[in-house]
Design an enzyme around this catalytic site. Sequence first.
Site, short mmCIF file in Angstrom:
data_model
loop_
_atom_site.label_atom_id
_atom_site.label_comp_id
_atom_site.label_asym_id
_atom_site.label_seq_id
_atom_site.Cartn_x
_atom_site.Cartn_y
_atom_site.Cartn_z
N SER A 143 20.22 70.12 81.48
CA SER A 143 21.71 69.88 81.57
C SER A 143 21.97 71.42 82.51
O SER A 143 20.96 72.24 82.85
CB SER A 143 22.22 70.69 80.30
OG SER A 143 23.90 71.25 80.82
N TYR A 156 22.38 76.13 72.81
CA TYR A 156 22.28 74.60 74.03
C TYR A 156 21.86 75.05 74.90
O TYR A 156 20.86 74.72 75.64
CB TYR A 156 23.75 74.13 73.93
CG TYR A 156 23.55 72.85 74.97
CD1 TYR A 156 22.89 71.83 74.51
CD2 TYR A 156 24.47 73.03 76.43
CE1 TYR A 156 23.02 70.12 75.17
CE2 TYR A 156 24.29 71.79 76.62
CZ TYR A 156 23.10 70.49 76.32
OH TYR A 156 23.35 69.23 77.14
#
Length: 243
Positions: A143, A156
Amino acid sequence: MQRKLKGDGMKDKVCIITGAGGGIGSAIADALFSCGFKLVLMGRNEEKLRKTANGRECLILPGDICDDNYIKEVFDKTVAIYGGVDFLINNAGIAQSKAFEEISMEEYDEIMATNARAPFLMCKTALPYLMKSSCGTIINIASVTAHQGYALQSAYAASKHALLGFSKALSKEYYKKGIRVHVISPGAVFTDMVKISRPDLTGEGMLLPEDIAETVMYLIKMRKSASVADEIELHRETKEPFM
């Protein structure tokens, strides 16, 4: 000497995809099905995996990727039926949008187990089979948060930083043995998971699952050449470049 693919290099190659019932995983599977891959679809929801398969021949193996026994069973069944593994795509992941002080350690552990520990074990279990392949390749879906932290995404971001760091170390350790390790680090992709974790996003101008699938195909096609892209970062066209 790096081993090269022969012929078209894709038909009948075996690829395991985690998170194959979700938007990105399903799009990746569609792209690989069209090239004649033998696919193994992993995910928690059997119904969603069957929807991804859409009647096409493949192995549908539902289960919890945080369960070590499940991972072992997937590889055992894959090798028993298909004879080996050529490509591994670690796509499964969970996200969260929550203030740091509100995140419980149970939530943190779940995110790290899914986004970092599971890919680590998937790679570890796959390695002996990838070593025997003429095109052993790992593609980890990370990501943009692996590079840049965002508010309300501390857990995250920690998991994706871990995945990227692990991928870098793994690639350096095995590239001379013919194993390629790639990372795709996209910005927000308009999937059901993002709709839940980032309800403020409308989808306008965002990346689509098909964009990730096309990038996966690009990396796989590069397997036939001497050129390598270690990591590909993707962002929406409206975002300022190099940010």
